[in-house]
Design an enzyme around this catalytic site. Structure first.
Site, PDB file in Angstrom:
ATOM      1  N   GLY A 236      -1.232   6.056   1.684  1.00 48.69           N
ATOM      2  CA  GLY A 236      -2.323   7.026   1.640  1.00 48.69           C
ATOM      3  C   GLY A 236      -3.400   6.756   2.671  1.00 48.69           C
ATOM      4  O   GLY A 236      -3.867   7.681   3.353  1.00 48.69           O
TER       5      GLY A 236
ATOM      6  N   ASP B   8       0.857  -1.175   0.000  1.00 52.26           N
ATOM      7  CA  ASP B   8       0.000   0.000   0.000  1.00 52.26           C
ATOM      8  C   ASP B   8       0.897   1.230   0.000  1.00 52.26           C
ATOM      9  O   ASP B   8       2.015   1.192   0.500  1.00 52.26           O
ATOM     10  CB  ASP B   8      -0.894  -0.033   1.245  1.00 52.26           C
ATOM     11  CG  ASP B   8      -1.984   1.015   1.208  1.00 52.26           C
ATOM     12  OD1 ASP B   8      -2.042   1.778   0.230  1.00 52.26           O
ATOM     13  OD2 ASP B   8      -2.777   1.064   2.161  1.00 52.26           O
ATOM     14  N   SER B   9       0.406   2.321  -0.556  1.00 52.07           N
ATOM     15  CA  SER B   9       1.256   3.504  -0.742  1.00 52.07           C
ATOM     16  C   SER B   9       1.446   4.320   0.523  1.00 52.07           C
ATOM     17  O   SER B   9       2.321   5.175   0.590  1.00 52.07           O
ATOM     18  CB  SER B   9       0.646   4.408  -1.810  1.00 52.07           C
ATOM     19  OG  SER B   9      -0.588   4.943  -1.353  1.00 52.07           O
TER      20      SER B   9
ATOM     21  N   ASP C 173      -2.421   8.184  -3.001  1.00 49.83           N
ATOM     22  CA  ASP C 173      -3.715   8.828  -3.221  1.00 49.83           C
ATOM     23  C   ASP C 173      -4.273   9.318  -1.897  1.00 49.83           C
ATOM     24  O   ASP C 173      -3.728   9.041  -0.827  1.00 49.83           O
ATOM     25  CB  ASP C 173      -4.704   7.850  -3.871  1.00 49.83           C
ATOM     26  CG  ASP C 173      -5.078   6.703  -2.930  1.00 49.83           C
ATOM     27  OD1 ASP C 173      -4.224   6.330  -2.087  1.00 49.83           O
ATOM     28  OD2 ASP C 173      -6.199   6.193  -3.035  1.00 49.83           O
TER      29      ASP C 173
ATOM     30  N   ASP D 218      -7.526  -7.730   0.153  1.00 52.29           N
ATOM     31  CA  ASP D 218      -6.675  -7.808   1.345  1.00 52.29           C
ATOM     32  C   ASP D 218      -7.481  -7.321   2.529  1.00 52.29           C
ATOM     33  O   ASP D 218      -8.396  -6.510   2.375  1.00 52.29           O
ATOM     34  CB  ASP D 218      -5.417  -6.947   1.191  1.00 52.29           C
ATOM     35  CG  ASP D 218      -5.700  -5.481   1.501  1.00 52.29           C
ATOM     36  OD1 ASP D 218      -5.478  -5.049   2.656  1.00 52.29           O
ATOM     37  OD2 ASP D 218      -6.181  -4.756   0.599  1.00 52.29           O
TER      38      ASP D 218
ATOM     39  N   CYS E 203      -6.982 -27.343  12.945  1.00 54.27           N
ATOM     40  CA  CYS E 203      -8.156 -28.228  12.957  1.00 54.27           C
ATOM     41  C   CYS E 203      -7.769 -29.703  12.938  1.00 54.27           C
ATOM     42  O   CYS E 203      -8.510 -30.547  13.443  1.00 54.27           O
ATOM     43  CB  CYS E 203      -9.070 -27.897  11.781  1.00 54.27           C
ATOM     44  SG  CYS E 203      -9.947 -26.321  11.988  1.00 54.27           S
TER      45      CYS E 203
ATOM     46  N   GLY F  67     -11.327   3.613  -1.224  1.00 55.31           N
ATOM     47  CA  GLY F  67     -12.356   4.433  -0.604  1.00 55.31           C
ATOM     48  C   GLY F  67     -13.641   3.706  -0.295  1.00 55.31           C
ATOM     49  O   GLY F  67     -14.679   4.342  -0.088  1.00 55.31           O
TER      50      GLY F  67
ATOM     51  N   GLN G 187     -10.948   6.457  -7.050  1.00 51.99           N
ATOM     52  CA  GLN G 187     -11.620   7.108  -5.930  1.00 51.99           C
ATOM     53  C   GLN G 187     -12.928   7.737  -6.426  1.00 51.99           C
ATOM     54  O   GLN G 187     -13.326   7.533  -7.555  1.00 51.99           O
ATOM     55  CB  GLN G 187     -10.691   8.137  -5.289  1.00 51.99           C
ATOM     56  CG  GLN G 187      -9.502   7.544  -4.553  1.00 51.99           C
ATOM     57  CD  GLN G 187      -9.889   6.818  -3.271  1.00 51.99           C
ATOM     58  OE1 GLN G 187     -11.043   6.855  -2.824  1.00 51.99           O
ATOM     59  NE2 GLN G 187      -8.921   6.125  -2.657  1.00 51.99           N
TER      60      GLN G 187
END
EC number: 2.4.2.29
Length: 374
Positions: free
Chosen positions: A92, A89-90, A143, A264, A307, A214, A187
């Site tokens: 932002g 991720d950037s 962004d 994610d 499990c 967003g 966005q």
């Protein structure tokens, strides 16, 4: 990166992302390793759950340990010993989450470090430089995450600035001669016309993939579905589509039904540490006293290490004693559940049986199947 699209079932897509470091089957879920680790897990354990790709966070890795230490190791793959693809991720969204301790301008974002209060500035160029140092296989543009709620005018101004930052991100990425892939981020809040404008601007710039940003920021679920149904068919079919920060198992199912390829979320790992475990029959709260003497496995349909080897009573015991092993075993299970869900979705798309798979999924959860808009 190369994206191959094999087949579709309705709007759902089955394909793969091909990187030098390995292939990622899509639709794909990416576990989140914010600080260069999926909390409590070794890379080998994460891989054993079926994960093909991880997400790292530019913002946090920039603050700690920093670019210099990263470059000394080679890159993030070497630093954390994960030799498969990584998306970062950037920063932002993390800046957006800082709230009142940050100031957004046309140039970038001024804020104080949440670690030591130091004044820091982050802009599109710096984000690209950090992600270059990380060696990210997929780099995200810098962004502004449009908040919810936002008026249409507020969302428009935010989206248009993100477009200008997208151009700057692209220019800096190219200047660095980064050989990896760069994704744009759509966005525009909950407004279809703004999403259209954002996508058109991003396509004009040109990116290797397109993320829908967003969403999952507080808006009603119906708005998320509406925006996805509107924008996904417009994203170039030969590019991967990534829904950022999503989500619950049903959100993944609904995203896939609407044409999303990548997801994610911290939910499987965070919920695991809080004793909320996803199963084929719904969520189990393992700290509930009714599990105290239950000798059955967590989920009879799950093939994970947890499990296959431990009872609900043992997991309850570990949770009540606050043992680290409990959080680890819970995390192994939740991550495997998510990957098994994605495997099931991929198989259903391949065989043209997605509707039946979705119906079975919701029936097992005791819920109705949400309708798709034609």
């Amino acid at each position: 990166m190369k994206f191959e699209l094999d087949t579709t079932d309705g709007r759902a897509r089955r394909g793969r992302l091909i990187f030098d470091r390995g292939t990622v089957e899509t639709p794909a879920f990416m576990p989140v390793g914010t600080y260069g680790t999926v909390k409590g897990m070794t890379p080998e354990e994460v891989r054993a759950t079926g994960a093909d790709i991880l997400l790292g966070n530019t913002f946090h890795l920039w603050l700690r340990p920093g670019e210099e230490i990263m470059r000394k190791h080679g890159d993030l793959h070497d630093f954390m010993n994960w030799q498969r693809p990584i998306l970062t991720d950037s920063g932002g969204f993390q800046v957006f989450s800082l709230g009142d301790i940050r100031k957004i301008t046309e140039e970038g974002v001024h804020f104080r470090s949440p670690i030591n209060g130091e004044k820091i500035f982050l802009d599109p160029e710096k984000s690209m430089q950090i992600q270059d140092a990380l060696g990210s296989d997929v780099v995200m543009i810098f962004d502004e995450c449009t908040p919810y709620p936002a008026t249409e005018d507020e969302a428009r101004k935010s989206m248009q600035m993100s477009l200008r930052w997208a151009r700057r991100s692209r220019d800096e990425f190219d200047r660095l001669e980064n050989p990896n892939s760069l994704f744009g981020i759509i966005q525009g809040g909950v407004y279809e016309d703004l999403r259209d404008e954002s996508l058109k601007g991003l396509v004009d710039i040109g990116f290797d993939g397109y993320a829908v940003g967003g969403l999952a920021v507080g808006e009603p679920k119906a708005d998320m579905h509406r925006i996805l149904e509107h924008i996904c068919p417009q994203i170039p079919a030969d590019k991967p589509r990534y829904l950022m920060g999503v989500g619950k198992p049903e959100d993944l199912v609904e995203g896939v039904r609407r044409g999303v390829d990548m997801f994610d979320c911290v939910m499987p790992t965070r919920n695991a540490r809080n004793g909320h475990l996803f199963t084929s029959e719904g969520v189990i709260k393992i700290r509930n006293a009714r599990h105290r003497d239950d000798t059955s496995p967590l989920d009879t349909k799950c093939d994970c290490y947890t499990c296959k080897n431990y009872s609900r009573a043992y997991l309850y015991h570990l949770d009540r004693c606050n043992e680290i092993l409990g959080a680890r075993l819970n995390t192994i299970h939740n991550l495997r559940y998510y990957q098994m869900l994605m495997e099931g979705l991929r198989g259903a798309i391949e065989t043209g049986t997605l509707d039946a798979f979705v119906a079975d999924f919701y029936t097992s959860q005791g819920r109705e199947v949400p309708e798709l808009v034609d």
